[in-house]
Design a protein around this motif. Structure first.
Motif, PDB file in Angstrom:
ATOM      1  N   UNK A 131       1.129  -1.066  -0.127  1.00  8.99           N
ATOM      2  CA  UNK A 131       0.106   0.006  -0.081  1.00  8.99           C
ATOM      3  C   UNK A 131       0.911   1.198  -0.066  1.00  8.99           C
ATOM      4  N   UNK A 132       2.206   1.066   0.360  1.00 13.79           N
ATOM      5  CA  UNK A 132       2.912   2.418   0.278  1.00 13.79           C
ATOM      6  C   UNK A 132       3.743   2.428  -0.876  1.00 13.79           C
ATOM      7  N   UNK A 133       3.341   1.597  -1.972  1.00 14.51           N
ATOM      8  CA  UNK A 133       4.252   1.522  -3.133  1.00 14.51           C
ATOM      9  C   UNK A 133       3.266   1.543  -4.168  1.00 14.51           C
ATOM     10  N   UNK A 134       3.330   2.745  -5.077  1.00 12.62           N
ATOM     11  CA  UNK A 134       2.465   2.809  -6.383  1.00 12.62           C
ATOM     12  C   UNK A 134       3.213   2.543  -7.342  1.00 12.62           C
ATOM     13  N   UNK A 135       3.339   1.313  -7.827  1.00 13.23           N
ATOM     14  CA  UNK A 135       3.994   0.464  -9.032  1.00 13.23           C
ATOM     15  C   UNK A 135       2.921  -0.475  -9.754  1.00 13.23           C
ATOM     16  N   UNK A 136       2.903  -0.504 -11.016  1.00 13.92           N
ATOM     17  CA  UNK A 136       2.519  -1.475 -11.827  1.00 13.92           C
ATOM     18  C   UNK A 136       3.470  -2.263 -12.708  1.00 13.92           C
ATOM     19  N   UNK A 137       3.052  -3.341 -12.990  1.00 12.96           N
ATOM     20  CA  UNK A 137       3.761  -4.247 -13.972  1.00 12.96           C
ATOM     21  C   UNK A 137       3.299  -4.328 -15.158  1.00 12.96           C
ATOM     22  N   UNK A 138       4.014  -4.110 -16.439  1.00 14.47           N
ATOM     23  CA  UNK A 138       3.501  -3.906 -17.706  1.00 14.47           C
ATOM     24  C   UNK A 138       3.882  -5.431 -18.441  1.00 14.47           C
ATOM     25  N   UNK A 139       3.320  -5.569 -19.807  1.00 11.80           N
ATOM     26  CA  UNK A 139       3.651  -6.860 -20.371  1.00 11.80           C
ATOM     27  C   UNK A 139       4.634  -6.811 -21.576  1.00 11.80           C
ATOM     28  N   UNK A 140       5.739  -5.784 -21.295  1.00 10.22           N
ATOM     29  CA  UNK A 140       6.783  -5.521 -22.195  1.00 10.22           C
ATOM     30  C   UNK A 140       7.956  -5.273 -21.276  1.00 10.22           C
ATOM     31  N   UNK A 141       9.080  -5.948 -21.889  1.00  9.18           N
ATOM     32  CA  UNK A 141      10.562  -5.939 -21.213  1.00  9.18           C
ATOM     33  C   UNK A 141      11.481  -5.688 -22.226  1.00  9.18           C
ATOM     34  N   UNK A 142      12.670  -6.260 -21.959  1.00  5.27           N
ATOM     35  CA  UNK A 142      14.067  -6.251 -22.799  1.00  5.27           C
ATOM     36  C   UNK A 142      13.893  -6.446 -23.967  1.00  5.27           C
ATOM     37  N   UNK A 143      13.182  -7.491 -24.187  1.00  2.00           N
ATOM     38  CA  UNK A 143      13.128  -8.017 -25.727  1.00  2.00           C
ATOM     39  C   UNK A 143      11.991  -7.124 -26.582  1.00  2.00           C
ATOM     40  N   UNK A 144      11.518  -6.037 -26.112  1.00  2.00           N
ATOM     41  CA  UNK A 144      10.773  -5.401 -26.712  1.00  2.00           C
ATOM     42  C   UNK A 144      11.761  -3.750 -26.581  1.00  2.00           C
ATOM     43  N   UNK A 145      12.594  -3.761 -26.219  1.00  2.00           N
ATOM     44  CA  UNK A 145      13.387  -2.478 -25.955  1.00  2.00           C
ATOM     45  C   UNK A 145      13.240  -1.789 -24.966  1.00  2.00           C
ATOM     46  N   UNK A 146      12.464  -2.306 -23.998  1.00  2.00           N
ATOM     47  CA  UNK A 146      12.222  -1.118 -22.865  1.00  2.00           C
ATOM     48  C   UNK A 146      13.539  -0.981 -21.781  1.00  2.00           C
ATOM     49  N   UNK A 147      13.587   0.093 -21.350  1.00  3.94           N
ATOM     50  CA  UNK A 147      14.768   0.411 -20.582  1.00  3.94           C
ATOM     51  C   UNK A 147      14.459   1.230 -19.371  1.00  3.94           C
ATOM     52  N   UNK A 148      15.411   1.273 -18.337  1.00  6.05           N
ATOM     53  CA  UNK A 148      14.980   1.939 -16.994  1.00  6.05           C
ATOM     54  C   UNK A 148      15.241   3.353 -17.181  1.00  6.05           C
ATOM     55  N   UNK A 149      14.161   3.820 -16.505  1.00  4.50           N
ATOM     56  CA  UNK A 149      14.126   5.450 -16.533  1.00  4.50           C
ATOM     57  C   UNK A 149      13.227   5.836 -17.977  1.00  4.50           C
ATOM     58  N   UNK A 150      12.765   4.953 -18.846  1.00  2.80           N
ATOM     59  CA  UNK A 150      11.767   5.452 -19.740  1.00  2.80           C
ATOM     60  C   UNK A 150      10.397   6.088 -19.531  1.00  2.80           C
ATOM     61  N   UNK A 151       9.905   7.036 -19.840  1.00  2.00           N
ATOM     62  CA  UNK A 151       8.710   7.812 -19.444  1.00  2.00           C
ATOM     63  C   UNK A 151       7.688   6.754 -19.977  1.00  2.00           C
ATOM     64  N   UNK A 152       6.444   6.950 -19.360  1.00  2.49           N
ATOM     65  CA  UNK A 152       5.134   6.183 -19.729  1.00  2.49           C
ATOM     66  C   UNK A 152       4.129   7.092 -19.328  1.00  2.49           C
TER      67      UNK A 152
END
Length: 292
Positions: A131-152
């Protein structure tokens, strides 16, 4: 008395012959002259009730069988109609879902601001249970070119940024998380501020705003482009309250995110055309985008 013993009776053969002759005579006379028609009418008047009573049980049985068959047929038709209605309702729900999803996806693809950026649609598949963390998981990852810090973003505005990447999934921190901060500017005045999450999906707080600020309630806050994470010009939040307490060093300014952070489902990952990271589309991604 004795004389009666010697009276000769008419024989049965003679009686039968006379009866037959009388019968043929009556048949001939009725056929030619119709003299027996009144007699038949009278006899029919007496016989008709008897015939009616004799036929009643059969008619009642036929009517009962017909009603039972009709009722069974109606029951079957009613059950079939109920099944058809249920099936159509399920199809209608699916149709409405597809229409709504298509509208969201079209909204995502038309939410770009200013310069054209490479993008990819992602779907939320999990929400952080903390409840103290507002995060979600999406169905795209490194195989799709997703990188840390990417805007959403979503169809309304900025959602957050990627903080962790797996092969087929990625974790996105929302702007409402207490550990997240984002540089903004007011659309009307151009004043630059820093917004930080407060652990509430319906509110964020502006940091270090002086009491003399020209910000006003209702001002739209956009990404400023500073910090190199979020591109400039995307809507983030709208100021909902400004409290100036002279006993405090800064004014308290609260804003409401333009995106519905508690109901997000479809997101849009952004890539800068000049970035070293580029989107990698699988065959499934291409088919999904062709279906939009």
């Amino acid at each position: 008395m004795s004389s009666t013993l010697f009276i000769q009776r008419v024989s049965l053969r003679v009686r039968l012959t006379l009866a037959l002759l009388l019968a043929f005579l009556l048949i001939f006379a009725d056929h030619r002259l119709g003299i027996m028609q009144p007699v038949r009418s009278v006899l029919n008047s007496f016989v008709s009730p008897v015939q009616y009573l004799a036929v009643m049980p059969e008619q009642a049985l036929d009517n009962l069988i017909s009603q039972v068959q009709s009722r069974r047929r109606l029951v079957r038709e009613n059950e079939q109609l109920k099944e058809d209605v249920l099936s159509l309702q399920g199809q209608m729900q699916r149709y409405q879902f597809l229409v709504s999803e298509n509208e969201r996806l079209r909204g995502l693809l038309s939410s770009e601001s200013r310069e054209e950026r490479m993008r990819m649609v992602a779907e939320v598949i999990a929400v952080d249970s903390d409840p103290f963390s507002h995060q979600v998981v999406v169905n795209k990852g490194s195989r799709n070119g997703v990188y840390i810090g990417q805007p959403v973003i979503d169809a309304e505005g900025v959602i957050g940024q990627v903080v962790d990447v797996g092969v087929i999934t990625a974790r996105v921190i929302l702007i409402s998380d207490q550990s997240h901060a984002i540089p903004l500017r007011a659309e009307s005045s151009g004043i630059r501020v820093i917004a930080q999450g407060v652990g509430n999906t319906n509110s964020i707080e502006l940091m270090h705003v002086p009491h003399s600020t020209e910000l006003a309630e209702g001002d739209l806050l956009m990404t400023s482009g500073l910090g190199g994470v979020f591109p400039e010009g995307y809507p983030v939040a709208r100021i909902s309250a400004i409290m100036r307490d002279e006993s405090l060093p800064f004014a308290q300014v609260k804003a409401v995110p333009v995106a519905n952070l508690d109901r997000i489902r479809m997101l849009l990952l952004l890539w800068d055309s000049n970035s070293e990271y580029q989107p990698i589309r699988t065959e499934q991604d291409v088919e999904e985008e062709r279906g939009l």
